[in-house]
Every structure is written in structure tokens, then in C-alpha cells.
Write a protein that holds these residues in place. Structure first.
Motif, PDB file in Angstrom:
ATOM      1  N   VAL A   1      -1.316  16.477   6.988  1.00  0.00           N
ATOM      2  CA  VAL A   1      -0.112  15.629   7.030  1.00  0.00           C
ATOM      3  C   VAL A   1      -0.385  14.332   7.793  1.00  0.00           C
ATOM      4  O   VAL A   1       0.004  13.238   7.342  1.00  0.00           O
ATOM      5  CB  VAL A   1       1.074  16.407   7.653  1.00  0.00           C
ATOM      6  N   VAL A   2      -1.070  14.427   8.924  1.00  0.00           N
ATOM      7  CA  VAL A   2      -1.385  13.219   9.711  1.00  0.00           C
ATOM      8  C   VAL A   2      -2.322  12.307   8.918  1.00  0.00           C
ATOM      9  O   VAL A   2      -2.145  11.083   8.892  1.00  0.00           O
ATOM     10  CB  VAL A   2      -1.978  13.604  11.085  1.00  0.00           C
ATOM     11  N   GLY A   3      -3.310  12.897   8.253  1.00  0.00           N
ATOM     12  CA  GLY A   3      -4.217  12.095   7.429  1.00  0.00           C
ATOM     13  C   GLY A   3      -3.494  11.426   6.276  1.00  0.00           C
ATOM     14  O   GLY A   3      -3.775  10.274   5.932  1.00  0.00           O
ATOM     15  N   PHE A   4      -2.542  12.146   5.668  1.00  0.00           N
ATOM     16  CA  PHE A   4      -1.755  11.563   4.579  1.00  0.00           C
ATOM     17  C   PHE A   4      -0.943  10.373   5.070  1.00  0.00           C
ATOM     18  O   PHE A   4      -0.939   9.314   4.443  1.00  0.00           O
ATOM     19  CB  PHE A   4      -0.833  12.625   3.980  1.00  0.00           C
ATOM     20  N   ILE A   5      -0.257  10.541   6.182  1.00  0.00           N
ATOM     21  CA  ILE A   5       0.559   9.445   6.726  1.00  0.00           C
ATOM     22  C   ILE A   5      -0.316   8.248   7.066  1.00  0.00           C
ATOM     23  O   ILE A   5       0.027   7.101   6.767  1.00  0.00           O
ATOM     24  CB  ILE A   5       1.359   9.916   7.956  1.00  0.00           C
ATOM     25  N   PHE A   6      -1.475   8.511   7.667  1.00  0.00           N
ATOM     26  CA  PHE A   6      -2.360   7.417   8.059  1.00  0.00           C
ATOM     27  C   PHE A   6      -2.908   6.674   6.845  1.00  0.00           C
ATOM     28  O   PHE A   6      -2.833   5.447   6.773  1.00  0.00           O
ATOM     29  CB  PHE A   6      -3.511   7.959   8.916  1.00  0.00           C
ATOM     30  N   PHE A   7      -3.467   7.404   5.880  1.00  0.00           N
ATOM     31  CA  PHE A   7      -4.140   6.746   4.765  1.00  0.00           C
ATOM     32  C   PHE A   7      -3.202   6.313   3.640  1.00  0.00           C
ATOM     33  O   PHE A   7      -3.530   5.404   2.892  1.00  0.00           O
ATOM     34  CB  PHE A   7      -5.243   7.647   4.192  1.00  0.00           C
ATOM     35  N   TYR A   8      -2.060   6.943   3.499  1.00  0.00           N
ATOM     36  CA  TYR A   8      -1.154   6.563   2.419  1.00  0.00           C
ATOM     37  C   TYR A   8      -0.178   5.467   2.850  1.00  0.00           C
ATOM     38  O   TYR A   8       0.217   4.652   2.025  1.00  0.00           O
ATOM     39  CB  TYR A   8      -0.377   7.782   1.919  1.00  0.00           C
ATOM     40  N   PHE A   9       0.198   5.466   4.121  1.00  0.00           N
ATOM     41  CA  PHE A   9       1.193   4.494   4.576  1.00  0.00           C
ATOM     42  C   PHE A   9       0.627   3.436   5.526  1.00  0.00           C
ATOM     43  O   PHE A   9       0.836   2.243   5.323  1.00  0.00           O
ATOM     44  CB  PHE A   9       2.366   5.207   5.254  1.00  0.00           C
ATOM     45  N   LEU A  10      -0.077   3.857   6.569  1.00  0.00           N
ATOM     46  CA  LEU A  10      -0.501   2.919   7.607  1.00  0.00           C
ATOM     47  C   LEU A  10      -1.608   1.977   7.153  1.00  0.00           C
ATOM     48  O   LEU A  10      -1.497   0.763   7.366  1.00  0.00           O
ATOM     49  CB  LEU A  10      -0.945   3.685   8.853  1.00  0.00           C
ATOM     50  N   VAL A  11      -2.671   2.500   6.568  1.00  0.00           N
ATOM     51  CA  VAL A  11      -3.793   1.634   6.159  1.00  0.00           C
ATOM     52  C   VAL A  11      -3.346   0.599   5.120  1.00  0.00           C
ATOM     53  O   VAL A  11      -3.636  -0.592   5.291  1.00  0.00           O
ATOM     54  CB  VAL A  11      -4.990   2.468   5.664  1.00  0.00           C
TER      55      VAL A  11
ATOM     56  N   ALA B   1      -0.372  -0.627   4.688  1.00  0.00           N
ATOM     57  CA  ALA B   1       0.538  -1.568   5.348  1.00  0.00           C
ATOM     58  C   ALA B   1      -0.242  -2.564   6.207  1.00  0.00           C
ATOM     59  O   ALA B   1       0.073  -3.762   6.218  1.00  0.00           O
ATOM     60  CB  ALA B   1       1.551  -0.814   6.203  1.00  0.00           C
ATOM     61  N   LEU B   2      -1.256  -2.085   6.908  1.00  0.00           N
ATOM     62  CA  LEU B   2      -2.070  -2.987   7.727  1.00  0.00           C
ATOM     63  C   LEU B   2      -2.868  -3.966   6.870  1.00  0.00           C
ATOM     64  O   LEU B   2      -2.958  -5.154   7.197  1.00  0.00           O
ATOM     65  CB  LEU B   2      -3.014  -2.181   8.615  1.00  0.00           C
ATOM     66  N   VAL B   3      -3.434  -3.487   5.768  1.00  0.00           N
ATOM     67  CA  VAL B   3      -4.181  -4.373   4.879  1.00  0.00           C
ATOM     68  C   VAL B   3      -3.261  -5.412   4.257  1.00  0.00           C
ATOM     69  O   VAL B   3      -3.608  -6.589   4.158  1.00  0.00           O
ATOM     70  CB  VAL B   3      -4.930  -3.553   3.797  1.00  0.00           C
ATOM     71  N   THR B   4      -2.077  -4.995   3.858  1.00  0.00           N
ATOM     72  CA  THR B   4      -1.110  -5.923   3.262  1.00  0.00           C
ATOM     73  C   THR B   4      -0.656  -6.971   4.278  1.00  0.00           C
ATOM     74  O   THR B   4      -0.543  -8.156   3.946  1.00  0.00           O
ATOM     75  CB  THR B   4       0.100  -5.147   2.711  1.00  0.00           C
ATOM     76  N   ALA B   5      -0.414  -6.540   5.506  1.00  0.00           N
ATOM     77  CA  ALA B   5      -0.002  -7.496   6.543  1.00  0.00           C
ATOM     78  C   ALA B   5      -1.116  -8.501   6.823  1.00  0.00           C
ATOM     79  O   ALA B   5      -0.854  -9.698   6.967  1.00  0.00           O
ATOM     80  CB  ALA B   5       0.374  -6.755   7.818  1.00  0.00           C
ATOM     81  N   TRP B   6      -2.356  -8.024   6.897  1.00  0.00           N
ATOM     82  CA  TRP B   6      -3.482  -8.928   7.119  1.00  0.00           C
ATOM     83  C   TRP B   6      -3.634  -9.896   5.958  1.00  0.00           C
ATOM     84  O   TRP B   6      -3.892 -11.076   6.151  1.00  0.00           O
ATOM     85  CB  TRP B   6      -4.759  -8.113   7.304  1.00  0.00           C
ATOM     86  N   LEU B   7      -3.449  -9.391   4.734  1.00  0.00           N
ATOM     87  CA  LEU B   7      -3.567 -10.226   3.545  1.00  0.00           C
ATOM     88  C   LEU B   7      -2.486 -11.303   3.520  1.00  0.00           C
ATOM     89  O   LEU B   7      -2.773 -12.472   3.245  1.00  0.00           O
ATOM     90  CB  LEU B   7      -3.487  -9.355   2.294  1.00  0.00           C
ATOM     91  N   GLU B   8      -1.254 -10.943   3.829  1.00  0.00           N
ATOM     92  CA  GLU B   8      -0.165 -11.926   3.849  1.00  0.00           C
ATOM     93  C   GLU B   8      -0.388 -12.974   4.940  1.00  0.00           C
ATOM     94  O   GLU B   8      -0.090 -14.149   4.741  1.00  0.00           O
ATOM     95  CB  GLU B   8       1.170 -11.223   4.044  1.00  0.00           C
TER      96      GLU B   8
ATOM     97  N   LYS C   1      -7.219  -3.483  -5.451  1.00  0.00           N
ATOM     98  CA  LYS C   1      -8.122  -2.589  -6.173  1.00  0.00           C
ATOM     99  C   LYS C   1      -9.150  -1.941  -5.257  1.00  0.00           C
ATOM    100  O   LYS C   1      -9.496  -0.779  -5.430  1.00  0.00           O
ATOM    101  CB  LYS C   1      -8.831  -3.371  -7.271  1.00  0.00           C
ATOM    102  N   ARG C   2      -9.658  -2.661  -4.264  1.00  0.00           N
ATOM    103  CA  ARG C   2     -10.771  -2.158  -3.455  1.00  0.00           C
ATOM    104  C   ARG C   2     -10.345  -1.418  -2.185  1.00  0.00           C
ATOM    105  O   ARG C   2     -11.108  -0.610  -1.682  1.00  0.00           O
ATOM    106  CB  ARG C   2     -11.673  -3.326  -3.040  1.00  0.00           C
ATOM    107  N   PHE C   3      -9.148  -1.676  -1.660  1.00  0.00           N
ATOM    108  CA  PHE C   3      -8.777  -1.078  -0.387  1.00  0.00           C
ATOM    109  C   PHE C   3      -7.483  -0.274  -0.448  1.00  0.00           C
ATOM    110  O   PHE C   3      -7.433   0.850   0.048  1.00  0.00           O
ATOM    111  CB  PHE C   3      -8.652  -2.151   0.696  1.00  0.00           C
ATOM    112  N   ILE C   4      -6.450  -0.840  -1.029  1.00  0.00           N
ATOM    113  CA  ILE C   4      -5.152  -0.182  -0.987  1.00  0.00           C
ATOM    114  C   ILE C   4      -5.121   1.045  -1.887  1.00  0.00           C
ATOM    115  O   ILE C   4      -4.738   2.135  -1.467  1.00  0.00           O
ATOM    116  CB  ILE C   4      -4.033  -1.188  -1.335  1.00  0.00           C
TER     117      ILE C   4
END
Length: 135
Positions: free
Chosen positions: A40-50, A52-59, A84-87
Motif C-alpha cells: 500500500v505504501v509503495g502504491f501511494i508513493f509510486f502511483y501518486f507522489l512520484v 505529482a512531483l514530476v508534473t510539478a517539476w515539469l510545470e 511516456k518515460r517517467f509518469i
């Protein structure tokens, strides 16, 4: 007189795949509840947090690009590449980690035994395969 230098080893194109295998080893070291929590923790981290962080950095970096035709083209290109490569692989890894954690928790609750190294590898493979079909 063969060449005794470095041998070529094919590297995985997906680093998230090896991360799922490492998560299998970590979840296998805990009991059923611990395996479920790792999933569950891995799912939350990789499905939501990563993502979101990549999108924020991209914006943030897209806002610094110049306006105009070339700026818009580069923004669209960057967005397509990062999607395609990260999200997308991160979301697939999150689903695979959740499936792996749930599967290991059920296995440990039923059999009261840990998986072997090959069992971890097989569980990791099947969770990644099933994650592709579920998404």
C-alpha cells in the motif's frame, strides 16, 4: 587468446522493474500485515507522489521557457517525453507493487511461509504483467 575484457550485459530499460523485484524481497521479509503495508505504501508513493512531483517539476520548468512558437513546441515535447518515460512507468510500478504486496500478504497468511528467491522473482514478474493488463 580470447578477449578477457568487460563482458556486455544487457541492462533493463525499465528501472522501475528492478524496483518491483526489490520490493518483493522487502515485503517477503515481513509478515502478512507488513507485506500488505509495503504494498500500500509503495502504491501511494509510486502511483501518486512520484507523478505529482514530476508534473510539478515539469510545470515549473515549462514556465521558465520562452513564449512563442518554439517555446510551445518544446513544452509539448517535454510533456510527451516525461509522460511516456517517467509518469506512466511509475504508475505501472505502483500498481505492480500493490498487487505484489497483496499477493504476498495472502500467501503468507495462508501458508505461514516465505517465498524463495525464485518465488520472489516469479511473483514480481507476474505482478508487473498483471499491472500492464489492469491499467
Amino acid at each position: 587468446m580470447g578477449y578477457r575484457g568487460r563482458r556486455y550485459r544487457r541492462r533493463s530499460g525499465n528501472e522501475f522493474g528492478s524496483m518491483v523485484g526489490d520490493t518483493a524481497a522487502i515485503a517477503n521479509s515481513f509478515g502478512p500485515r507488513g507485506a500488505l503495508v509495503v504494498g500500500v505504501v509503495g502504491f501511494i508513493f509510486f502511483y501518486f507522489l512520484v507523478p505529482a512531483l514530476v508534473t510539478a517539476w515539469l510545470e515549473h520548468n515549462q514556465a521558465k521557457m520562452s513564449t512563442g512558437v518554439t517555446g510551445q513546441v518544446y513544452r509539448n515535447l517535454l510533456e510527451a517525453i516525461f509522460s511516456k518515460r517517467f509518469i506512466r512507468p511509475s504508475e505501472l510500478a505502483g500498481i505492480a507493487v500493490l498487487l505484489l504486496g497483496v499477493g504476498l500478504a495472502i500467501w503468507k497468511a495462508v501458508t505461514q511461509d516465505s517465498l524463495s528467491r525464485t518465488g520472489e522473482r516469479d511473483a514480481s514478474f507476474f505482478s508487473r504483467l498483471l499491472a500492464r493488463f489492469l491499467d
